[in-house]
Design a protein around this motif. Structure first.
Motif, PDB file in Angstrom:
ATOM      1  N   GLY A 139      -4.762 -11.304  -6.296  1.00  0.00           N
ATOM      2  CA  GLY A 139      -4.317 -10.358  -5.097  1.00  0.00           C
ATOM      3  C   GLY A 139      -4.629 -11.213  -3.991  1.00  0.00           C
ATOM      4  O   GLY A 139      -4.170 -12.301  -3.810  1.00  0.00           O
ATOM      5  N   ARG A 140      -5.613 -10.628  -2.876  1.00  0.00           N
ATOM      6  CA  ARG A 140      -5.735 -11.172  -1.931  1.00  0.00           C
ATOM      7  C   ARG A 140      -6.704 -12.401  -1.889  1.00  0.00           C
ATOM      8  O   ARG A 140      -7.960 -12.141  -1.754  1.00  0.00           O
ATOM      9  CB  ARG A 140      -6.308 -10.110  -0.763  1.00  0.00           C
ATOM     10  N   GLY A 160       0.655  -1.229   0.150  1.00  0.00           N
ATOM     11  CA  GLY A 160       0.105  -0.029   0.081  1.00  0.00           C
ATOM     12  C   GLY A 160       0.797   1.205   0.322  1.00  0.00           C
ATOM     13  O   GLY A 160       0.429   2.198  -0.767  1.00  0.00           O
ATOM     14  N   ASP A 206     -11.044  -8.630  -5.117  1.00  0.00           N
ATOM     15  CA  ASP A 206     -10.705  -8.197  -3.715  1.00  0.00           C
ATOM     16  C   ASP A 206     -10.525  -6.969  -3.108  1.00  0.00           C
ATOM     17  O   ASP A 206     -11.028  -6.847  -1.871  1.00  0.00           O
ATOM     18  CB  ASP A 206      -9.580  -9.346  -3.242  1.00  0.00           C
ATOM     19  N   ALA A 207     -10.302  -5.943  -3.952  1.00  0.00           N
ATOM     20  CA  ALA A 207      -9.997  -4.782  -3.436  1.00  0.00           C
ATOM     21  C   ALA A 207     -11.532  -4.036  -3.292  1.00  0.00           C
ATOM     22  O   ALA A 207     -12.459  -4.075  -4.071  1.00  0.00           O
ATOM     23  CB  ALA A 207      -9.144  -3.801  -4.400  1.00  0.00           C
ATOM     24  N   THR A 229      -5.239   0.328   2.449  1.00  0.00           N
ATOM     25  CA  THR A 229      -5.886  -1.032   1.793  1.00  0.00           C
ATOM     26  C   THR A 229      -7.056  -1.503   2.336  1.00  0.00           C
ATOM     27  O   THR A 229      -7.026  -1.561   3.686  1.00  0.00           O
ATOM     28  CB  THR A 229      -4.798  -1.942   1.525  1.00  0.00           C
ATOM     29  N   ASN A 253      -9.250  -5.278   1.517  1.00  0.00           N
ATOM     30  CA  ASN A 253      -8.874  -6.403   0.480  1.00  0.00           C
ATOM     31  C   ASN A 253      -9.729  -7.724   1.359  1.00  0.00           C
ATOM     32  O   ASN A 253      -9.383  -8.035   2.443  1.00  0.00           O
ATOM     33  CB  ASN A 253      -7.716  -6.704   0.281  1.00  0.00           C
ATOM     34  N   GLU A 303      -9.012 -10.691  -9.800  1.00  0.00           N
ATOM     35  CA  GLU A 303      -9.718  -9.558  -9.075  1.00  0.00           C
ATOM     36  C   GLU A 303     -10.907  -9.470  -8.569  1.00  0.00           C
ATOM     37  O   GLU A 303     -11.689 -10.262  -8.698  1.00  0.00           O
ATOM     38  CB  GLU A 303      -9.251  -8.235 -10.376  1.00  0.00           C
ATOM     39  N   LEU A 315      -1.983  -5.785  -4.593  1.00  0.00           N
ATOM     40  CA  LEU A 315      -2.924  -4.703  -4.750  1.00  0.00           C
ATOM     41  C   LEU A 315      -3.244  -4.320  -6.014  1.00  0.00           C
ATOM     42  O   LEU A 315      -4.009  -3.605  -6.484  1.00  0.00           O
ATOM     43  CB  LEU A 315      -2.393  -3.354  -3.896  1.00  0.00           C
ATOM     44  N   ASN A 316      -2.113  -5.094  -7.130  1.00  0.00           N
ATOM     45  CA  ASN A 316      -2.459  -4.854  -8.492  1.00  0.00           C
ATOM     46  C   ASN A 316      -2.005  -5.888  -9.235  1.00  0.00           C
ATOM     47  O   ASN A 316      -1.269  -5.874 -10.046  1.00  0.00           O
ATOM     48  CB  ASN A 316      -1.224  -3.502  -8.932  1.00  0.00           C
TER      49      ASN A 316
END
Length: 568
Positions: free
Chosen positions: A148-149, A47, A115-116, A124, A126, A113, A87-88
């Motif tokens: 991601g997460r 982050g 999770d964000a 952050t 997630n 993707e 995060l990306n």
């Protein structure tokens, strides 16, 4: 080995052995190679990276590792699954594509993707996604899948779903693969790394190899490693990792609740442990969310207090610093590392750690550290410090939240660019409170001897936000009968006084001859904010094992049997 999916792991955290990807690809046959890079602290680090450059937010080390072995993986048909996207994930997927183009390699990359979460008040936020997005990417032909997460175990569960065609209702199989994923997620920690009885390993724990899970269509697996690599895979090394960073017997996940009290371990040959019998129940209707925020600024200075009058010397420093910078945010910890009548300075010295946390960077920075240094000629006799004056650094605060499963847009982006929506599970159950275990029988009276607890038990401990877990396993059935009656919450408070004022939950795992404690609030606002000497509680288990207690005189010490449930 028809019907077997061989999944290896080459990373347990951001900073793990750089050469592990090459070692795993060159060491033997694999179908899938995974890499776990994300921890609560890592999300904070990423982050902060993203604040400096919005194009970042992923684990850059992974790209450097992949550069040296992507061609090998493609040649051998080994598919790669990693949460290094952080995060990306889209950014890392694009960077992998650019890397492959530069290397002249045809690679198909998919990513997951969703999770964000949009939390304007958080650095952050997630959600912990499940494994079906990974499976969709693999079904779509991906050579490399970036996430991601997701939950750590999902890196293994996803490939198993893709290979064996499991659906949402295959709960036992999903639970078995979740255990496999939990076992390999921390890399060499299941093959002898950080193992209580490391002196018994064939190489003394010098360089443990990375693990492999051989998964079967029913969700059972065999844990192993490549031939000739260090460490060992035994019932006890597997038990140790099973107890790592878990709570009660119900291990919650986005796809399944895994019952850890159903796990059975059996030796299956040299460096092979069979994991079977795992049962699963429907997942909860919510997903865990990890939230990181910047909490302020921190700084630390350490004074060396030598010889006599240690408490008075510490009190003098405390009064001087509180007068210089104010009491707010100051924290003092006196570590009595001194020995009486010592023959050298180090053995005669205690350490006074002074921490300051504040929202004002200037106060926590040079104003504090300079005030500490200014005491060098104006404080206690023998005054000296181990730290130089320095500026404050930002710290983060981790909190856990939940959101409904259907509130998250879980999406698999296939190598073709097609976006596949992953629906939430249709069958969920709210988490039920764990039943309170019956009181264990009182410990039978008999002759005892004084000795360290670790002669009879192993331990593994770790962090979950501000909480810590401490898993303790016995090496024989007879030792477990004694352990479960002897090691109560009250006894733990006597042996580890810092747990006494905290809420402590105790769970029994008879199949593993283990008890697990969850210690709420031991780590305060989480690893990044903790000023505890052991901020991630990694050494808590070894501290417990070192305590001198009354051991039953008739219980032998030594290695455990090769199968759980049998005495050695």
């Amino acid at each position: 080995m028809n019907g077997v999916l061989r999944v290896g792991n080459a990373s347990g955290f951001y900073g793990d052995r750089f050469s592990a990807w090459r070692e795993m690809l060159d060491g033997g046959d694999l179908d899938v190679l995974t890499g776990d890079y994300l921890a609560e602290l890592t999300m904070l680090i990423l982050g902060r990276d993203r604040l400096r450059d919005p194009a970042l937010g992923y684990a850059k080390t992974f790209l450097r590792q992949l550069e040296g072995c992507l061609g090998t993986a493609l040649d051998r048909g080994v598919r790669i699954v990693t949460n290094a996207g952080g995060l990306n994930p889209a950014g890392l997927a694009a960077a992998i594509g650019a890397l492959a183009e530069r290397l002249g390699l045809p690679v198909r990359v998919g990513y997951v993707e969703g999770d964000a979460l949009d939390r304007p008040d958080a650095l952050t936020a997630n959600a912990y996604l499940g494994a079906f997005g990974i499976a969709a990417c693999l079904d779509g032909g991906a050579d490399v899948v970036v996430t991601g997460r997701v939950t750590d175990a999902s890196l293994v569960v996803g490939p198993a779903i893709a290979r064996f065609g499991w659906g949402r209702d295959d709960l036992d199989a999903l639970a078995g693969a979740t255990v496999a994923g939990h076992l390999v997620e921390c890399g060499a920690q299941v093959t002898g790394g950080n193992f209580s009885f490391f002196t018994e390993l064939p190489d003394g724990g010098h360089r443990p190899g990375f693990p492999i899970a051989e998964l079967h269509p029913d969700g059972s697996c065999v844990l192993t490693k490549h031939p000739g690599t260090g460490g060992a895979v035994t019932v006890e090394t597997v038990t140790a990792q099973l107890l790592y960073e878990v709570g009660g017997p119900a291990y919650l996940g986005p796809d399944v609740v895994t019952r850890l009290d159903t796990v059975t371990l059996h030796a299956d040959g040299p460096d092979r442990v069979r994991v079977s019998g795992v049962r699963g129940t429907p997942p909860p209707d919510t997903l865990k969310v990890g939230v990181n925020n910047l909490g302020g600024f921190r700084n630390s200075m350490t004074f060396v207090l030598c010889g006599l009058d240690i408490p008075a010397k510490a009190a003098l420093v405390r009064g001087q610093l509180e007068e210089a910078v104010g009491k707010e945010g100051l924290e003092f910890t006196l570590a009595r590392t001194d020995h009486p009548d010592a023959a050298d300075t180090e053995a005669a010295s205690a350490l006074l750690h002074v921490h300051l946390r504040d929202g004002d960077r200037a106060r926590a920075g040079r104003a504090f550290s300079a005030a500490a240094v200014e005491l060098a000629l104006a404080s206690y006799p023998g005054c000296t410090l181990t730290t130089l004056p320095g500026d404050a650094t930002p710290y983060g605060v981790f909190t856990a939240d939940t959101v409904p499963q259907d509130a998250v847009a879980h999406v698999a982006v296939l190598p073709s660019g097609e976006r596949v929506s992953i629906p939430p599970p249709t069958r969920t159950d709210p988490p039920a409170p764990e039943p309170v275990p019956a009181d264990p029988p009182p410990v039978a009276a008999g002759p005892t001897r004084r000795g360290p607890l670790g002669e009879l038990v192993g331990a593994r401990s770790g962090d979950k936000g501000g909480d810590a877990n401490l898993g303790v396993w016995a090496r024989t059935d007879r030792a477990y009968d004694w352990l479960r009656g002897w090691l109560t919450v009250e006894r733990l408070a006597e042996l580890l006084p810092e747990t006494a004022p905290l809420a402590v939950e105790r769970y029994e795992l008879p199949n593993l001859r283990a008890v697990n404690f969850v210690i709420r609030g031991l780590l305060g606002a989480g690893v990044a904010a903790s000023t505890r000497f052991d901020p991630q509680a990694k050494a808590l288990g070894e501290l417990l094992r070192s305590r001198i207690v009354d051991l039953p005189a008739d219980l032998p010490t030594g290695p455990a049997a090769t199968t759980t449930g049998e005495d050695s």
